[in-house]
Design an enzyme around this catalytic site. Structure first.
Site, PDB file in Angstrom:
ATOM      1  CE1 TYR A  91      -2.805   2.540   2.973  1.00  0.00           C
ATOM      2  CE2 TYR A  91      -3.122   2.879   0.713  1.00  0.00           C
ATOM      3  CZ  TYR A  91      -3.515   3.256   1.977  1.00  0.00           C
ATOM      4  OH  TYR A  91      -4.417   4.288   2.295  1.00  0.00           O
TER       5      TYR A  91
ATOM      6  CG  ASN B 124       7.579 -11.558   0.586  1.00  0.00           C
ATOM      7  OD1 ASN B 124       6.659 -10.885   0.510  1.00  0.00           O
ATOM      8  ND2 ASN B 124       8.070 -12.169   1.810  1.00  0.00           N
TER       9      ASN B 124
ATOM     10  CG  ASP C  60      11.872 -13.191   2.413  1.00  0.00           C
ATOM     11  OD1 ASP C  60      10.795 -13.671   2.740  1.00  0.00           O
ATOM     12  OD2 ASP C  60      12.169 -12.102   2.943  1.00  0.00           O
TER      13      ASP C  60
ATOM     14  CB  SER D 221       4.295   2.243  13.455  1.00  0.00           C
ATOM     15  OG  SER D 221       2.804   2.488  14.011  1.00  0.00           O
TER      16      SER D 221
ATOM     17  CE1 TYR E 270       2.416  -2.013  13.866  1.00  0.00           C
ATOM     18  CE2 TYR E 270       3.976  -3.024  12.240  1.00  0.00           C
ATOM     19  CZ  TYR E 270       3.181  -2.240  12.627  1.00  0.00           C
ATOM     20  OH  TYR E 270       3.296  -0.924  11.811  1.00  0.00           O
TER      21      TYR E 270
ATOM     22  CE  LYS F 142       6.635  -1.164  11.407  1.00  0.00           C
ATOM     23  NZ  LYS F 142       7.653  -1.312   9.863  1.00  0.00           N
TER      24      LYS F 142
ATOM     25  CG  LEU G  54     -12.174   3.296  10.409  1.00  0.00           C
ATOM     26  CD1 LEU G  54     -13.502   2.883  11.101  1.00  0.00           C
ATOM     27  CD2 LEU G  54     -12.141   4.635  11.079  1.00  0.00           C
TER      28      LEU G  54
ATOM     29  NE  ARG H 281      -6.161   4.562  16.856  1.00  0.00           N
ATOM     30  CZ  ARG H 281      -6.555   4.656  18.124  1.00  0.00           C
ATOM     31  NH1 ARG H 281      -7.077   5.694  18.551  1.00  0.00           N
ATOM     32  NH2 ARG H 281      -6.750   3.200  18.586  1.00  0.00           N
TER      33      ARG H 281
HETATM   34  C1  WQD Z   1      -8.705   3.032  13.756  1.00  0.00           C
HETATM   35  C2  WQD Z   1      -9.753   3.347  14.646  1.00  0.00           C
HETATM   36  C3  WQD Z   1     -10.413   1.585  15.829  1.00  0.00           C
HETATM   37  C4  WQD Z   1     -11.803  -1.032  12.613  1.00  0.00           C
HETATM   38  C5  WQD Z   1      -3.240   0.325  13.302  1.00  0.00           C
HETATM   39  C6  WQD Z   1      -1.895  -0.246  13.812  1.00  0.00           C
HETATM   40  C7  WQD Z   1      -0.881   0.881  13.416  1.00  0.00           C
HETATM   41  C8  WQD Z   1      -1.077   0.887  11.771  1.00  0.00           C
HETATM   42  C9  WQD Z   1      -2.603   1.406  11.484  1.00  0.00           C
HETATM   43  C10 WQD Z   1       0.462  -0.516  10.628  1.00  0.00           C
HETATM   44  C11 WQD Z   1      -9.528   2.585  15.914  1.00  0.00           C
HETATM   45  C12 WQD Z   1     -11.629   2.000  14.795  1.00  0.00           C
HETATM   46  C13 WQD Z   1     -11.227   0.033  13.002  1.00  0.00           C
HETATM   47  C14 WQD Z   1     -13.293  -1.304  12.477  1.00  0.00           C
HETATM   48  C15 WQD Z   1     -13.620   0.426  14.112  1.00  0.00           C
HETATM   49  N1  WQD Z   1      -0.941  -0.360  11.187  1.00  0.00           N
HETATM   50  N2  WQD Z   1     -12.077   0.830  14.225  1.00  0.00           N
HETATM   51  N3  WQD Z   1     -14.030  -0.514  13.449  1.00  0.00           N
HETATM   52  O1  WQD Z   1      -5.802   0.313  15.257  1.00  0.00           O
HETATM   53  O2  WQD Z   1      -5.362   2.922  14.972  1.00  0.00           O
HETATM   54  O3  WQD Z   1      -3.661   1.198  14.081  1.00  0.00           O
HETATM   55  O4  WQD Z   1      -3.235   0.488  11.973  1.00  0.00           O
HETATM   56  O5  WQD Z   1       1.236   0.372  10.640  1.00  0.00           O
HETATM   57  O6  WQD Z   1       0.393   0.482  13.723  1.00  0.00           O
HETATM   58  O7  WQD Z   1      -1.809   0.035  15.122  1.00  0.00           O
HETATM   59  O8  WQD Z   1      -6.093   1.510  12.917  1.00  0.00           O
HETATM   60  O9  WQD Z   1      -7.706   1.641  11.197  1.00  0.00           O
HETATM   61  O10 WQD Z   1      -7.427  -0.554  12.930  1.00  0.00           O
HETATM   62  O11 WQD Z   1      -8.397   1.702  13.549  1.00  0.00           O
HETATM   63  O12 WQD Z   1     -14.148   1.196  14.933  1.00  0.00           O
HETATM   64  O13 WQD Z   1     -13.759  -2.160  11.818  1.00  0.00           O
HETATM   65  O14 WQD Z   1     -11.013   2.958  14.066  1.00  0.00           O
HETATM   66  O15 WQD Z   1     -11.183   0.952  17.281  1.00  0.00           O
HETATM   67  O16 WQD Z   1     -10.096   3.660  17.018  1.00  0.00           O
HETATM   68  P1  WQD Z   1      -5.180   1.692  14.400  1.00  0.00           P
HETATM   69  P2  WQD Z   1      -7.404   0.977  12.773  1.00  0.00           P
END
Ligand code: WQD
Length: 339
Positions: A12, A33, A59, A125, A150, A154, A201, A232
């Protein structure tokens, strides 16, 4: 010809960074990979820039493969994305995450040094901050114990880079701490490609918007925020991509045995409900959602103070939350036609 090596470049953020590099005339070689990305990204990148990135299937954990790449190309900088990144999966497969994410990085550091390649931009991150006590988050904010293997990879990766440089390695590095990358290239021809049910999300929202998912589960509305849902710092993936180019340019006139760390966020925090309100502007009917329990491991709120990157990298994000949601939706629509 000077070449930028992008590991994980069919992924991505890697694919979007390749697009921005090519737009600026850089020659890009991608290593991937394909463990968490689609080879179709290459043709999608070309459909946007008109340029075919050189692709090396392999890889980064395979040191001899990596060494051959450094012999084959005249690499000037490395942007290292290749890593496993699913928080939940890392809890059930910690050894896989530690070995993949750390061995790949150590291979990069040793091989680049062997071939006298100086510049490394590393994908870190904001997860290294955990739930900050004070917001916004600066680069001096105290790091918290990671709440997933994870996130710990980092944190450990940052330490490995810093320790290697402090040991006298003839390299220079920028560590970029991403906040929440979302959205898609404004062409709508490339974007996020989650495998299976999206953890994150935005792809869950766009799949729900197109009826692929019945409704969005909002993980908790009892947080200490205006509307009770978690906050966020969402950042458009193209803005994030451009931060890598700013970081590469910044490194070029630095001495070796040098590193720096930057938060890459917009400085704006948005709640889940605010993201829903944004995408609803682009839907004919409101996004269906249901409030459910909090997701284990989630923090309540985080957003960046991006002033160091703004001032020192001379980097500014340009896309709004509405650009993020609308571009993600446009990509989802394109993807469903492109099947
Ligand atoms: C965002 C918000 C959820 C899904 C993670 C990793 C971070 C990076 C990004 C890699 C939160 C809420 C989510 C859903 C929801 N990854 N949510 N319903 O957890 O902040 O970060 O992904 O680098 O390192 O930690 O991102 O998009 O999963 O969640 O309500 O179906 O959306 O609770 O508040 P997150 P997210």
């Amino acid at each position: 010809m000077k070449t930028i090596l992008v590991t994980g470049g069919t992924g991505y953020i890697g694919s979007h960074t390749t697009i921005e590099l090519q737009k600026l005339g850089f020659n890009v070689v991608i290593i991937d990979n394909l463990s968490n990305s689609d080879i179709k990204s290459l043709e999608r990148i070309k459909s946007i820039t008109g340029i075919e990135a050189k692709f090396e299937y392999g890889d980064v954990c395979d040191k001899s493969f990596l060494d051959n790449i450094f012999q084959k190309y005249e690499i000037s900088s490395i942007i290292h994305f290749a890593a496993y990144k699913a928080v939940g999966e890392s809890v059930s497969k910690p050894i896989s995450y530690y070995s993949n994410n750390l061995i790949s990085l150590m291979n990069i550091l040793e091989t680049m040094t062997k071939h006298s390649v100086k510049n490394l931009i590393f994908s870190s991150s904001c997860t290294v901050y955990g739930q900050p006590d004070i917001l916004p988050v600066t680069e001096e904010t105290e790091l918290k114990p990671a709440n997933s293997p994870y996130g710990n990879t980092k944190k450990i990766s940052e330490d490995i880079i810093i320790d290697f440089i402090n040991s006298g390695a003839d390299i220079r590095a920028v560590i970029l701490r991403y906040f929440n990358p979302v959205g898609a290239d404004m062409s709508g021809k490339i974007g996020e490609l989650p495998q299976g049910i999206p953890n994150n999300l935005m792809p869950y929202i766009t799949q729900t918007a197109l009826g692929i998912r019945e409704k969005l589960m909002v993980f908790g509305n009892d947080y200490n925020t205006n509307d009770g849902t978690a906050i966020r710092d969402y950042i458009h993936v193209s803005d994030l991509a451009n931060a890598h180019i700013s970081a590469m340019n910044y490194l070029n006139d630095k001495p070796t045995k040098f590193y720096d760390i930057f938060n890459v966020g917009t400085g704006e925090g948005y709640s889940v409900m605010q993201v829903i309100n944004s995408i609803n502007k682009f839907l004919t009917s409101p996004l269906p959602y249901q409030i459910t329990e909090r997701r284990q491991g989630d923090i309540e709120k985080i957003w960046a103070d991006p002033s160091k990157a703004n001032e020192i990298l001379k980097w500014q994000p340009i896309y709004s939350i509405d650009d993020m949601t609308s571009s993600a939706l446009n990509w989802e629509k394109f993807l469903r036609q492109d099947k």
